[in-house]
Design a protein around this motif. Structure first.
Motif: not given
Ligand SMILES: Cc1ncc(COP(=O)(O)O)c(C=O)c1O
Length: 427
Positions: A217-223, A190-199, A312-323
């Protein structure tokens, strides 16, 4: 007939009244002598996917944030305050001089701590007029909790469920569907990132990082759609502090003082929930050990690097300082689905880095054995995630003499029986 009082068998089950449900969330950041490092990159995404109230709490340094009365009422109707219970039979089986207590988050309506933040988040989302919510779920516990909360507030929920859990835990889907949620296995088509991950990873069992990427991805695209996360972020740990605040009152009632506090760690929210209210005591000089327990198979604190990384694996979130084990890390399909996350809450990571929190890791086999001992002695079948806390509590009870150990039983395992069947070979 004259009313007679029976013998009170309740001294090992410490209860609080409904009026003792905490009135505020506790923000540990207000008490720390050091600060969280700011997130980096993709910061513009945050207001696109989160409601304002949640973003405000994410950045807040206020020490106490009032819990809305409607949320307190939902807590009261759905199991809060949860009991604190002494594990005398487990103590006897191990032969320890320590006292072991466990906090019963398994008694919440959907069977885990996750509803503590679900009710709060759904409340703020509905109040800001949104209609649609999207999320991911690992084991299905978070999805179930958010489905319950969204249903209460009249919100539509879409859940991306990590593929291996989707296949291993079919009954979790029924819980979510009972509350009206829609579910897809992740990665999906259903999502671009989902299809990419499957590939990129054909036949992948999925990961929380991938499922988060699809939901974002879904939340970003829909108001009209917002995203809701069940762990890792500051506001989630904040909401979970109702657990530790209750534990403090319950220990006081029992005339006890905790020496060791233990919780399993996936993204860090149930451990944060029980441990953060004790951090100020530790900073003030009280000797108390705070132990986060992770799977050997997903060792983010014990083996990960402490650096900025994507959530996230799609690298859409900000980078957080974490382990982190790296945003591309795909963990083994272990049965504790809720612990299969590559990162760790920035607050827990910071505390670990300053030596205020210790981390331990155990293998699935060791934890499942501990779960079975707990079931045989204390009668409760724990969630596979919680079995990590049980294993650590048993090890602490063997290591120490006359200490008081408290662990968080973050959930029950009654919908995880096939995991135990396979993991323990109970066929
Ligand atoms: C019962 C239970 N415990 C623990 C966790 C781990 O999450 P966290 O570290 O945020 O508490 C999960 C996650 O799904 C869970 O379902």
């Amino acid at each position: 007939m004259k009313e007679e009082k029976g013998k009170d068998y309740g001294k090992d089950v410490i209860m609080l009244s409904k009026s003792e449900i905490p009135t505020h969330f506790y923000n540990v950041l207000a008490d720390l002598p050091f600060q969280l490092e700011a997130p980096q990159e993709n910061l513009e995404v945050l207001p696109q996917i989160f409601p304002k109230a949640i973003l405000g709490q994410e950045m807040s340094t206020e020490k106490y944030i009032p819990i809305p009365e409607e949320v307190r009422e939902l807590y009261a109707l759905n199991g809060r305050p949860t009991p604190l219970q002494r594990a005398r039979k487990l103590e006897k089986a191990i032969g320890t001089s320590c006292k072991i207590y466990f906090k019963r988050e398994d008694t919440n309506t959907v069977g885990s701590h996750k509803q503590n933040t679900a009710f709060a988040q759904a409340y703020y989302i509905a109040k800001e007029g949104y209609k649609n919510v999207v999320t991911e779920t690992g084991a299905g516990q978070w999805g179930s909790a958010l489905a319950l909360a969204c249903n209460h507030f009249g919100l539509n929920l879409k859940v991306y469920m990590v593929k291996c859990s989707y296949e291993q835990k079919p009954l979790r889907k029924v819980v979510m569907k009972m509350y009206g949620a829609k579910i897809s296995p992740s990665p999906s088509n259903e999502t671009k990132i989902g299809r990419e991950m499957q590939k990129k990873f054909p036949n992948t069992s999925g990961s929380l990082g991938m499922a988060i990427a699809e939901a974002i991805e879904v939340a970003k695209e829909r108001e009209d759609t917002v995203y809701s996360l069940g762990s890792v972020l500051n506001h989630v740990l904040l909401h979970q502090t109702v657990i530790g605040q209750e534990v403090k009152k319950q220990l006081e009632k029992a005339g006890e003082s905790a020496d060791v506090i233990i919780g399993c760690v996936g993204g860090g929210s149930n451990f944060g929930g029980i441990a953060l209210p004790f951090v100020a005591d530790k900073l003030a000089g009280k000797e108390i050990e705070l132990i986060g327990v992770e799977p050997k198979e997903v060792p983010s604190i014990t083996k990960g690097e402490y650096r900025h990384d994507y959530g996230d694996t799609g690298k859409q979130t900000p980078k957080l300082k974490m382990h982190t084990l790296g945003a591309d890390f795909v963990p083994e399909p272990i049965y504790a689905g809720g612990l299969r996350y590559h990162g760790m809450a920035p607050i827990i990571s910071l505390l670990a880095n300053h030596g205020l929190v210790k981390a331990e890791s155990y293998s699935q086999a060791e934890c499942f054995e501990a779960a079975q001992l707990f079931a045989k002695t204390e009668s409760i079948i724990p969630a596979p995630e919680s079995s990590h806390a049980i294993k650590s509590a048993i090890e602490a009870a063997k290591r120490y003499k006359n200490k008081t150990i408290v662990f968080n039983l973050s959930g029950h395992g009654l919908l995880d029986l096939s995991s135990y069947e396979k993991g323990l070979g109970l066929v």
